[in-house]
Design a protein around this motif. Structure first.
Motif, PDB file in Angstrom:
ATOM      1  N   UNK A   1      73.903   8.699  90.031  1.00 21.11           N
ATOM      2  CA  UNK A   1      73.012  10.220  90.072  1.00 21.11           C
ATOM      3  C   UNK A   1      72.240   9.279  90.411  1.00 21.11           C
ATOM      4  N   UNK A   2      71.765   8.010  89.737  1.00 27.16           N
ATOM      5  CA  UNK A   2      70.152   7.037  90.227  1.00 27.16           C
ATOM      6  C   UNK A   2      70.854   7.080  92.245  1.00 27.16           C
ATOM      7  N   UNK A   3      71.828   6.285  92.169  1.00 33.62           N
ATOM      8  CA  UNK A   3      71.894   5.818  93.415  1.00 33.62           C
ATOM      9  C   UNK A   3      71.391   7.138  94.554  1.00 33.62           C
ATOM     10  N   UNK A   4      72.846   8.258  93.915  1.00 28.84           N
ATOM     11  CA  UNK A   4      72.968   9.288  94.834  1.00 28.84           C
ATOM     12  C   UNK A   4      71.418  10.109  95.083  1.00 28.84           C
ATOM     13  N   UNK A   5      70.176  10.104  94.129  1.00 26.26           N
ATOM     14  CA  UNK A   5      68.900  10.549  94.171  1.00 26.26           C
ATOM     15  C   UNK A   5      67.790   9.482  94.991  1.00 26.26           C
ATOM     16  N   UNK A   6      68.114   7.818  95.125  1.00 26.42           N
ATOM     17  CA  UNK A   6      67.632   7.431  96.237  1.00 26.42           C
ATOM     18  C   UNK A   6      68.037   7.678  97.202  1.00 26.42           C
ATOM     19  N   UNK A   7      69.051   8.007  97.786  1.00 26.80           N
ATOM     20  CA  UNK A   7      69.843   8.427  99.217  1.00 26.80           C
ATOM     21  C   UNK A   7      70.217   7.412  99.374  1.00 26.80           C
ATOM     22  N   UNK A   8      71.465   6.761  98.468  1.00 24.17           N
ATOM     23  CA  UNK A   8      72.209   5.813  98.841  1.00 24.17           C
ATOM     24  C   UNK A   8      74.041   7.153  99.233  1.00 24.17           C
ATOM     25  N   UNK A   9      74.190   6.910 100.879  1.00 23.50           N
ATOM     26  CA  UNK A   9      75.899   7.326 100.969  1.00 23.50           C
ATOM     27  C   UNK A   9      76.702   6.516 100.144  1.00 23.50           C
TER      28      UNK A   9
END
Lengths: 256, 278
Positions: free
Chosen positions: B168-176
């Motif tokens: 979630x953390x990675x997705x939340x900063x816009x990681x594909x």
């Protein structure tokens, strides 16, 4: 209040959210003006975090989530088919309830978001990392161990690191899901002061179970109950002269 | 009520002690066969390990052709099996509920239960017959099929342990999606995946049956993937069943070398994993 004249950063119109058969959010309408702090309060399971997750499309990760209605950021429909979700999340950052640093170094935690947004200039990345860590007040504590693992940080430090990681990608809106509920009072105070500073440059949406916290830091408060928004008003008004009986019961602690 | 519970405390302490000692004794018992086997191979084989054995092929009284053959086939098999196995494992852990994943999961379990000699026969039919020649390539393919389920299962299980918060953390900063998997998820469970690969390698290093119809064996040192090739386990099998005592001695020496190779591989991977974890 001048509130209505300000630009609405985020707008939610007639939003319904289902998790499978569970109707989690019902006919939600809310406007979030730019450079304000808006707090979502309400009992557990009433949909506050669910709405937060609609604003940066984190609900896309939930396989049985179905959303209807309209959510706009600067008047652009974020659920439009052409919307690039990764771009959206770079504009609408998120801080979670539990600090969740990556198992990387402190530096890389903050630098990661900058790198994936395409920035290659090392000097620039280093500058942004330093600046972000300074803004969350963590720089002095970690400047000598930037390349140590972030997992060794204390809870409060880790949460500030996560906020630094979010602001490093230079979002326009920051969503915070109970960011201080796992922290001690001193770390909480540090983060609340930080949120107040963030208001200058960002729009902040914060979910909190702590009503004093909502009263202390937010400009607007929205009270949720059973998947509905019962009342949205300037914080001072909502806590002193609420329009709705349910709100009054909740903020005075006579809820049961 | 409280009185009754208090009376039972001494009994619980005794049960605790008993339980603990049973665990200790049984874990100690595991060491016995391990040390016995390794010690016995060392005792029987060490005096027959010498330079001429290590640097000559079978025609010159050595086993170099088998050592090199084993290494080549296991390396090629690993190159086949690792990408497929790891990616399949990622797919399974990322799509826990999908029907397709459920089907794959069952098939992987079935594959794990297929006897290795059957896999050897399949490789024979698929590759040896069309090419009209026994080959190291067909041996390596058979080995890689044996490795697959082990790698897939291990990868899936270690990926499942990654907390959802991290993704979630990675997705939340816009990681594909691909960045989330490659930059965040894989490094976080690299040690688990490496352990699975290691277990798979160690297993196929000792496989004899799948090589009988595929790599077949070759008394000469051979580097070509499309020629028959010798490997240590079939060589040990061949020598150990020979009436010649010299050959039996060589079989012990070869066993020792095989055990040492697997041991070195095991220890070095563990060191790498330890280093990664820090």
């Amino acid at each position: 209040m001048a509130m209505t004249k300000e630009k609405d950063k985020l707008k939610v119109e007639m939003l319904d959210l289902f998790y499978g058969a569970n109707h989690a959010l019902k006919k939600i309408n809310i406007k979030i003006p730019a450079n304000n702090i808006i707090a979502f309060i309400g009992p557990s399971g009433c949909g506050k975090s669910s709405l937060l997750k609609c604003l940066n499309r984190m609900n896309d990760l939930v396989s049985n989530a179905v959303i209807t209605g309209l959510v706009t950021l600067d008047n652009n429909d974020i659920y439009d088919k052409k919307q690039d979700v990764t771009q959206l999340r770079r504009k609408v950052g998120m801080v979670f309830q539990k600090p969740n640093p990556f198992p990387k170094s402190i530096f890389d935690n903050v630098a990661y978001g900058i790198r994936i947004s395409g920035e290659k200039n090392k000097q620039k990345i280093t500058d942004i990392v330093e600046d972000s860590l300074k803004r969350v007040g963590l720089w002095k504590e970690v400047e000598n161990r930037l390349f140590d693992s972030a997992l060794a940080l204390s809870g409060g430090q880790a949460q500030r690191l996560c906020i630094a990681r979010t602001i490093a990608t230079q979002p326009e809106v920051i969503l915070m899901d109970e960011p201080t509920s796992a922290l001690d009072p001193i770390s909480t105070q540090v983060i609340e002061e930080l949120i107040l500073e963030l208001k200058e440059s960002y729009t902040v949406v914060i979910v909190t179970h702590n009503m004093q916290q909502a009263a202390r830091i937010s400009d607007i408060t929205s009270f949720f109950y059973l998947g509905e928004i019962i009342e949205v008003n300037p914080t001072h008004k909502l806590f002193t002269t609420p329009e709705n009986k349910l709100t009054e019961k909740y903020v005075t602690g006579r809820f049961g | 009520m409280v009185e009754i519970q208090k009376k039972r405390i001494p009994w619980n302490l005794i049960k605790d002690k008993l339980f603990l000692s049973i665990i200790l004794v049984l874990s100690f018992l595991i060491l016995v066969p391990v040390i016995w086997i390794l010690g016995y191979i060392f005792y029987e084989g060490f005096s027959y390990v010498n330079w001429s054995l290590l640097i000559g092929d079978e025609r010159n009284g050595g086993i170099l052709n088998a050592i090199v053959g084993s290494l080549i086939m296991v390396i090629v098999a690993t190159l086949f099996a690792v990408p497929v196995g790891v990616l399949a494992g990622i797919f399974l852990s990322e799509n826990k509920q999908s029907r397709f994943a459920e089907i794959i999961r069952v098939l992987v379990d079935v594959l794990q239960g297929v006897p290795s000699i059957v896999i050897g026969i399949i490789a024979y039919v698929w590759i040896v017959l069309p090419l009209k020649s026994f080959s190291a390539f067909s041996g390596a393919l058979a080995l890689s099929i044996i490795m697959l389920p082990v790698i897939i299962k291990n990868t899936e299980e270690s990926l499942k342990l990654i907390p959802g918060l991290l993704k979630e953390a990675a997705y939340s900063i816009g990681a594909p999606y691909h960045k989330v998997i490659i930059d965040i998820v894989l490094p976080a469970c690299l040690s688990g995946i490496l352990t699975g690969i290691l277990v798979a390698i160690a297993r196929v290093f000792g496989e004899t049956a799948p090589l009988l119809f595929t790599a077949f064996g070759n008394p000469d040192l051979q580097f070509s993937l499309f020629k028959p090739m010798e490997a240590l386990p079939p060589l040990i099998y061949k020598y150990a069943s020979s009436p010649d005592t010299d050959m039996i001695h060589k079989a012990w020496a070869a066993s020792l070398i095989l055990a040492v190779i697997v041991l070195i591989l095991n220890i070095s991977t563990r060191l790498v994993i330890k280093k990664l974890k820090r």
